[in-house]
Enzyme design. Structure first.
Site, PDB file in Angstrom:
ATOM      1  N   CYS A   1      24.101 -11.215  34.277  1.00 50.06           N
ATOM      2  CA  CYS A   1      23.728  -9.825  33.976  1.00 50.06           C
ATOM      3  C   CYS A   1      23.510  -8.979  35.143  1.00 50.06           C
ATOM      4  O   CYS A   1      23.442  -9.591  36.330  1.00 50.06           O
ATOM      5  CB  CYS A   1      22.726  -9.534  32.908  1.00 50.06           C
ATOM      6  SG  CYS A   1      20.976  -9.758  33.510  1.00 50.06           S
TER       7      CYS A   1
ATOM      8  N   LYS B   1       7.911 -23.043  33.862  1.00 48.27           N
ATOM      9  CA  LYS B   1       7.713 -21.563  33.962  1.00 48.27           C
ATOM     10  C   LYS B   1       7.728 -21.230  32.640  1.00 48.27           C
ATOM     11  O   LYS B   1       8.462 -21.428  31.814  1.00 48.27           O
ATOM     12  CB  LYS B   1       8.415 -20.885  34.939  1.00 48.27           C
ATOM     13  CG  LYS B   1       9.866 -20.902  34.754  1.00 48.27           C
ATOM     14  CD  LYS B   1      10.793 -20.597  35.945  1.00 48.27           C
ATOM     15  CE  LYS B   1      12.096 -20.451  35.520  1.00 48.27           C
ATOM     16  NZ  LYS B   1      12.898 -19.953  36.585  1.00 48.27           N
TER      17      LYS B   1
ATOM     18  N   SER C   1       9.213 -18.496  29.911  1.00 43.42           N
ATOM     19  CA  SER C   1      10.333 -17.963  29.409  1.00 43.42           C
ATOM     20  C   SER C   1      10.445 -17.580  28.250  1.00 43.42           C
ATOM     21  O   SER C   1       9.973 -18.122  27.034  1.00 43.42           O
ATOM     22  CB  SER C   1      11.328 -19.063  29.697  1.00 43.42           C
ATOM     23  OG  SER C   1      12.774 -18.537  29.112  1.00 43.42           O
ATOM     24  N   VAL C   2      10.536 -16.206  27.870  1.00 39.53           N
ATOM     25  CA  VAL C   2      10.706 -15.578  26.570  1.00 39.53           C
ATOM     26  C   VAL C   2      11.811 -16.235  25.897  1.00 39.53           C
ATOM     27  O   VAL C   2      11.508 -16.792  24.579  1.00 39.53           O
ATOM     28  CB  VAL C   2      10.735 -14.058  26.517  1.00 39.53           C
ATOM     29  CG1 VAL C   2      10.934 -13.661  25.219  1.00 39.53           C
ATOM     30  CG2 VAL C   2       9.406 -13.435  27.040  1.00 39.53           C
TER      31      VAL C   2
END
Length: 175
Positions: A8, A53, A55-56
């Site tokens: 993106c 880590k 991460s949503v």
């Protein structure tokens, strides 16, 4: 079977944490010709997921998989954004058993099935903040319906410090 995601405007979106979480629950993952093929012939089984880590998206996927996995799943180093709590609340309304909301450790006891539920999804915090800032920059006025100040405290404090008037109403936020 799903296509590998592209990128993106802010860069590529790796899915390694998503895939590892599914593997931790017993899924077999194969990457082939631009697709992710995931199978779990005997269903998913609870387990321990430790994200290296935060991460949503990976936390959301792990949570959705765990609610129907057999047994208990612990998701450690889970994201704590309001969207995670909102998703967990919706899943709980559907019959899921989840504890640890708002913390970095979620515990999920798998259930056999979920039922339907009516749930209002949180307003998008990025869109809300963007509109609030655009109005502040242009000196306009807007009513951001359906949102809440507690979702944007830091951004709203910054806007107030810059002289923007923000009022919480029963309908939403007036900026």
């Amino acid at each position: 079977r799903v296509s590998l995601p592209g990128g993106c405007a802010i860069g590529t979106r790796p899915v390694d944490l998503h895939l590892k979480a599914l593997e931790d629950l017993g899924a077999e993952i194969e990457l082939k010709e631009g697709y992710i093929q995931a199978t779990a012939p005997n269903g998913l089984t609870g387990g321990h997921i430790l994200f290296p880590k935060v991460s949503v998206g990976a936390t959301e996927n792990a949570l959705m998989a765990a609610v129907l996995a057999k047994g208990e799943t612990v998701i450690a180093n889970a994201a704590r954004e309001p969207e995670i709590t909102d998703l967990a609340t919706c899943l709980t309304e559907m019959g899921a058993k989840i504890s640890g909301l708002g913390t970095d450790t979620l515990k999920v006891t798998g259930v056999d099935q979920l039922s339907g539920a009516r749930h209002r999804v949180l307003p998008d915090r990025i869109e809300t903040g963007t509109y609030a800032m655009a109005v502040a920059m242009t000196g306009g006025e807007v009513l951001l319906r359906g949102t809440r100040a507690n979702l944007l405290e830091t951004a709203l404090d910054t806007l107030r410090n810059a002289g923007t008037e923000i009022t919480e109403t029963p309908e939403g936020l007036r900026v």
